[in-house]
Design an enzyme around this catalytic site. Sequence first.
Site, PDB file in Angstrom:
ATOM      1  N   SER B 258       0.842  -1.188   0.000  1.00  0.00           N
ATOM      2  CA  SER B 258       0.000   0.000   0.000  1.00  0.00           C
ATOM      3  C   SER B 258       0.872   1.230   0.000  1.00  0.00           C
ATOM      4  CB  SER B 258      -0.879  -0.008   1.249  1.00  0.00           C
ATOM      5  OG  SER B 258      -1.722   1.125   1.263  1.00  0.00           O
ATOM      6  N   HIS B 272      -2.509   6.986  -4.734  1.00  0.00           N
ATOM      7  CA  HIS B 272      -2.696   5.954  -3.710  1.00  0.00           C
ATOM      8  C   HIS B 272      -2.876   4.633  -4.442  1.00  0.00           C
ATOM      9  CE1 HIS B 272      -5.899   3.397  -1.732  1.00  0.00           C
ATOM     10  NE2 HIS B 272      -4.889   3.272  -0.909  1.00  0.00           N
ATOM     11  N   ASN B 274      -3.045   0.143  -3.580  1.00  0.00           N
ATOM     12  CA  ASN B 274      -3.081  -0.922  -2.585  1.00  0.00           C
ATOM     13  C   ASN B 274      -3.463  -2.215  -3.278  1.00  0.00           C
ATOM     14  OD1 ASN B 274      -5.149  -2.635  -0.847  1.00  0.00           O
ATOM     15  ND2 ASN B 274      -3.722  -1.714   0.586  1.00  0.00           N
ATOM     16  N   TYR B 275      -2.647  -3.259  -3.102  1.00  0.00           N
ATOM     17  CA  TYR B 275      -3.005  -4.584  -3.621  1.00  0.00           C
ATOM     18  C   TYR B 275      -2.829  -5.598  -2.511  1.00  0.00           C
ATOM     19  CZ  TYR B 275      -3.404  -2.243  -8.010  1.00  0.00           C
ATOM     20  OH  TYR B 275      -3.823  -1.369  -8.977  1.00  0.00           O
ATOM     21  N   ARG B 276      -3.809  -6.445  -2.354  1.00  0.00           N
ATOM     22  CA  ARG B 276      -3.877  -7.273  -1.154  1.00  0.00           C
ATOM     23  C   ARG B 276      -4.468  -8.643  -1.439  1.00  0.00           C
ATOM     24  NH1 ARG B 276      -7.492  -3.036  -1.526  1.00  0.00           N
ATOM     25  NH2 ARG B 276      -9.666  -3.638  -1.408  1.00  0.00           N
ATOM     26  N   SER B 426      -3.242  -2.415  16.050  1.00  0.00           N
ATOM     27  CA  SER B 426      -2.874  -1.774  14.797  1.00  0.00           C
ATOM     28  C   SER B 426      -1.856  -0.668  15.079  1.00  0.00           C
ATOM     29  CB  SER B 426      -4.106  -1.204  14.097  1.00  0.00           C
ATOM     30  OG  SER B 426      -4.720  -0.239  14.915  1.00  0.00           O
ATOM     31  N   ARG B 427      -1.127  -0.323  14.061  1.00  0.00           N
ATOM     32  CA  ARG B 427      -0.037   0.641  14.248  1.00  0.00           C
ATOM     33  C   ARG B 427      -0.508   2.006  13.757  1.00  0.00           C
ATOM     34  NH1 ARG B 427       4.849   2.390  11.743  1.00  0.00           N
ATOM     35  NH2 ARG B 427       6.506   2.551  13.282  1.00  0.00           N
TER      36      ARG B 427
END
Lengths: 468, 468
Positions: B258, B272, B274-276, B426-427
Amino acid sequence: MQIPYLPAAAPQARTGAGLQLPASLAARLRPGARPGSGSSPPKVLGSGSSLTPEPQGSSAGLLDAVVPAVTARSMAWHLGRLSAGPCWRAARGGCGELRAWSARGAARRICRPPGTAGSEQSRGLAHGPSAGGGSRLRTGLAAALAGVAGLAASAFGHVERAEMVPKSSGARSPSPGRPEEEDELSRRCRRFMALPVTDLRELRGRPGDMKTKMELLILETQAQVCQALAQVDGGARFSVDRWERKEGKLPFCAMGVSSVIHPKNPHAPTIHFNYRYFEVEEADGNKQWWFGGGCDLTPTYLNQEDAVHFHRTLKEACDKHGPDLYPKFKKWCDEYFFIAHRGERRGIGGIFFDDLDSPSKEEVFRFVQSCAQAVVPSYIPLVKKHCNDSFTPQEKLWQQLRRGRYVEFNLLYDRGTKFGLFTPGSRIESILMSLPLTARWEYMHSPSENSKEAEILEVLRHPRDWVR
Amino acid sequence: MQIPYLPAAAPQARTGAGLQLPASLAARLRPGARPGSGSSPPKVLGSGSSLTPEPQGSSAGLLDAVVPAVTARSMAWHLGRLSAGPCWRAARGGCGELRAWSARGAARRICRPPGTAGSEQSRGLAHGPSAGGGSRLRTGLAAALAGVAGLAASAFGHVERAEMVPKSSGARSPSPGRPEEEDELSRRCRRFMALPVTDLRELRGRPGDMKTKMELLILETQAQVCQALAQVDGGARFSVDRWERKEGKLPFCAMGVSSVIHPKNPHAPTIHFNYRYFEVEEADGNKQWWFGGGCDLTPTYLNQEDAVHFHRTLKEACDKHGPDLYPKFKKWCDEYFFIAHRGERRGIGGIFFDDLDSPSKEEVFRFVQSCAQAVVPSYIPLVKKHCNDSFTPQEKLWQQLRRGRYVEFNLLYDRGTKFGLFTPGSRIESILMSLPLTARWEYMHSPSENSKEAEILEVLRHPRDWVR
């Protein structure tokens, strides 16, 4: 910030179908906003205001000084002379906003600098406590004022459409009636920044009604704050816009005054306050009513003396009405303004309360009145004290980072902001006036140990008792 | 932005108790994220990265030039020479972040400029495509890079704890194995910015497994984007932090890459992508899997040529796998990145998809691979073209206002951001890296008719078809 709240802890009866609340509103009304829940009631319809003047390049404005020792007044004049160049554009962000809102087709009044009218119709009513001529007022405003006051007022089934305020022709204050009608109400209105939303004839017809009393308190509070800020900055002026809610009437009465003030100087703290009143008539004719409100301080750096002064002033206002009020509402405030994902509060707190419906309308009103009257003495001295403090770029940067947290709270947690944004007919610009003019995010920013930045963070993580 | 998503439209079976999903996660899994719903799936755990270099005072960095014609390279060196003064503080916001994340006790790698380590343990692995000595790399980073790449990878029941990357001693790339073990995998890893999260022995043991293939695609995409950005700015370097999720394993596999890139120059657009990939094993042992992703562009000003280039590149990537993919995912993108309360999209779109689980793992993977490989050719030419464009303060101001809208979308609407923030473990810093370094809000800002600002607004309000 937004003005009208509905209490999350309101009895379920208030959300009954008989009230004909919008579905989206009813769905959001639920118990749980009591102290300890860490949540707050949603605000029904966005309607608020803020003044967030900000330097552009080397410029500075009231309550702020990028170049230390540049006085507010000189900057006010400087900005007043600008035309539509880049600096003026920047100054637009510093406009003041006075807003009056009615849930059923009432009118809005918004203070903004000249030449910035959008597509919305603007009626300029210029007001200034120490002033003067219309045109001078209208060019002196802009970034000269870092104050804000909003007003929302509506009535449940009774408010007529408010009249538009005629364009100012140098008058110092609204003319709430014909001279021959001058009475106590008219005299009170003369001190306001804008006319009541409710028609004066209607207000005269129900002088003892809480809706009348609260609307006048709202207007008085607005005037007090604006005039106090104007005193700090001799150049501060307001113009007034009036606006209407196109979506028509709402099946309840919601009114309030709300304000967020973001000073430029990082040593002058940000304040937010909001006082509000609701009436809802149930299907069986039974009327529910309640008050809500609060006032909290968000300093960039910790000043113990300021913190104690602010909290002590609020405590004294509360203590007049009971010894348990301040401790209870101080705790509620710390819990409400919690940025959970950061483990920090937004600021050093103050008071926060909602759904106050006992022991009686009159008693709660007097409490809210005391709180509203405490805004000026709790905050304005801090502005006076710090508005000319010198500051470093590093201090300004830390302020910007803290403002980023302010944005995070308002957009992620403040239920009123989110509810307002998602409610048809709410006024987006008014709701988002609570956001600062500028904000900043840095990856993994962490103040060094024993720094001034670490000092305030410690307080935001572990709220203190400032007065006993 | 965050990395792992779970599909909102995932079969309910995926949220069954047998999966032992955290309650907060299961509660948020619900159908409805298909095109037309205007929503998107939540991201399970924040894990992402961004590079947002920003000028402070008169300084400028790569891809940006406050002072027009200051080249990226010269600024990179300039910033590299700064110590911990105000300018360096500003530069901290421009740090790059490379992150590797595993759901079960894996490690994080975060790229940041030297001297900015927080309380978190930092392992500096410096990488640079055209470089060089370790110390030079480590001082050249900071605001020199406006690129970003994040990596999240975990496996469902299979991932061992990833090893910490040893401190760099001038090596150009990770050393993924002993020399005598050099094989195809090791050679591929040599091109990466950081070691895979999953232990290499495990990856070797399941070469055909989709988790292996996707993790390598993620690392390749990260490397391609970073190296392409580094080519635009000869001074760009990355250092790598590795981090661990303390909360332990999750009952599913989620991995992704991402990125959000916020250039300083208002003529260079924000991107932006994002690949998931997800795998969830149900109580009966049945495995569910799906892919998601997207790539969208957010220009401050409309450049038709750029918009057509960006969309055409994405369309070509999609068209290899079916003629209906681009139109469908282009529409989904326009619907997802909608700032409802403004009536605007965040940008001019691109593609967005989720819950892709047919016709086969391999075919969807090849589609995602094509999309991921299109990031560099769709975006980098626009950066090269505009990173040295001159711009006015007014253009910079408009960029800041648009960034304010970006913040509004991410905090108010992006379900992944909100879900990440509200998910234990989560960060936060990684999730909020999607926010720009600076943003601005002005009351009632409205561009004048026929202005360049009004031109882009029109497109944001009424999305166009850029390619047929």
